[in-house]
Design an enzyme around this catalytic site. Sequence first.
Site, PDB file in Angstrom:
ATOM      1  N   ASP A  85     -86.759  30.731 -70.046  1.00  0.00           N
ATOM      2  CA  ASP A  85     -85.319  31.588 -69.375  1.00  0.00           C
ATOM      3  C   ASP A  85     -84.251  30.914 -70.282  1.00  0.00           C
ATOM      4  OD1 ASP A  85     -83.054  31.785 -68.063  1.00  0.00           O
ATOM      5  OD2 ASP A  85     -83.811  31.738 -66.144  1.00  0.00           O
TER       6      ASP A  85
ATOM      7  N   ARG B 186     -85.458  56.314 -66.994  1.00  0.00           N
ATOM      8  CA  ARG B 186     -86.218  55.136 -66.330  1.00  0.00           C
ATOM      9  C   ARG B 186     -87.244  54.621 -67.587  1.00  0.00           C
ATOM     10  NH1 ARG B 186     -91.009  55.696 -63.778  1.00  0.00           N
ATOM     11  NH2 ARG B 186     -90.718  57.667 -62.888  1.00  0.00           N
TER      12      ARG B 186
ATOM     13  N   LYS C  89     -75.052  36.708 -67.034  1.00  0.00           N
ATOM     14  CA  LYS C  89     -74.235  35.691 -67.165  1.00  0.00           C
ATOM     15  C   LYS C  89     -73.362  35.829 -68.538  1.00  0.00           C
ATOM     16  CE  LYS C  89     -76.139  34.513 -63.235  1.00  0.00           C
ATOM     17  NZ  LYS C  89     -77.462  33.775 -63.112  1.00  0.00           N
TER      18      LYS C  89
ATOM     19  N   TYR D 205     -84.213  27.937 -61.677  1.00  0.00           N
ATOM     20  CA  TYR D 205     -83.114  28.787 -60.857  1.00  0.00           C
ATOM     21  C   TYR D 205     -84.015  29.015 -59.651  1.00  0.00           C
ATOM     22  CZ  TYR D 205     -81.048  32.918 -59.483  1.00  0.00           C
ATOM     23  OH  TYR D 205     -80.538  34.029 -58.804  1.00  0.00           O
TER      24      TYR D 205
END
Length: 397
Positions: free
Chosen positions: A179, A54, A204, A107
Amino acid sequence: MPGSSTVTVHADREVRPSRAVAPPIYQTAAFSAADAETFARAAVDRRGQDFYTRFGNPNHAQVAAVVAELEGTEAAMVTASGMAALTTAVLALVSTGDHVIGQRSTYGGTASVLLNLLPRFGVSTTLVDQTDPEAFDKALTPQTRLILVESPSNPLLQTTDLRAVADLARAHDVLTMADNTFATPLNQRPADFGIDLVWHSATKYLGGHSDVSAGAVAGPAELLDRIWDAGLLTGAVLGPFDAWLLLRGIRTLPLRMPRHNANGQALAEALHDHPAVSRVHYPGLASHPQHELAARQMRGFGGVLGIEFTGGYEAADAFLGQLRYARRSASLGGVESLAVHPASMWRGMLSEDQLAASVPPGLVRLAAGTEDTADLVADALAAADVVAATGDRVRTP
Ligand SMILES: *Cc1c(COP(=O)(O)O)cnc(C)c1O
């Protein structure tokens, strides 16, 4: 400076040197230390790779090194999804009482963070028309801490003047975060225009094969340290194998993007004057209202286009049903073409009003894969012909 194809293959070489040609997968939740001093040092090593997964893992560090070098930033980190990159960064950078500016065309998940999530924590937000250069300036308040931009935007392919927003924000001591999912660093590097932070749905194009959910955020080390601190608490950890898959995918990004760009451009040009189509949204079309701006800040225009059908909601849905190669799917950026009808997909994420304000009902988002250009164009034209013929029958019974 080596070129992007060299960067994607070699930028991680010194991160965790190994004699293995393909990097090993560190499929472990924790690392051991030889002594107390090393252990204590590893525990506070931001974006380290030797304490607890983590907190960081060699597979994270390797792919982050490639992302940072591609985006031209000092540092980067990876997260379990694009949304995790956004929410972790926002959590790190804003507090109750602050104000955040976002875009009206953005988005759906980002819109929902701005409209629904942040206000619950006492963070006010304003969504602006990013095609209006004055809009960001007008939305600024003394409480504004962060401006979120997305260019080209999902799914309307609107363009934001990155340099203008970055200059405005700098002058007011406001951070900017872009973004860059649709463009990828191959087509556009927001940091070159002064944007502070760049984030990705690495699910993506960066991953490129529709086989991994991941996110990335890149920027100055000082900001990345703060985001990493928040990331420890949100715990949106990318699995080591997924980080490895992302690195494997990103190696060929510079080979894939030119084909995505060529396919997007060819589809946009083939469809924009088709009788079934009222408008094609694609920044590479000379008729795109912001083509000049797009050409100034992008090296290629990507594989995603928005096709608006004259016949509205039903025509858009009918077009999707006719496509042979592009499958109906919410994602994009993989080698396979995918298409979606945003008006039906985002129903769950946004209210009816929010939806109506963000996407036209007759819009299809087509994400061209890396298939042969001629095949994709022939397929899309055949599907549009069927839609046109059906529309004619409806009009003249
Ligand atoms: C998919 C997408 C996201 C969200 O990323 P996830 O990896 O699905 O969390 C954010 N921005 C854009 C532009 C996207 O297309």
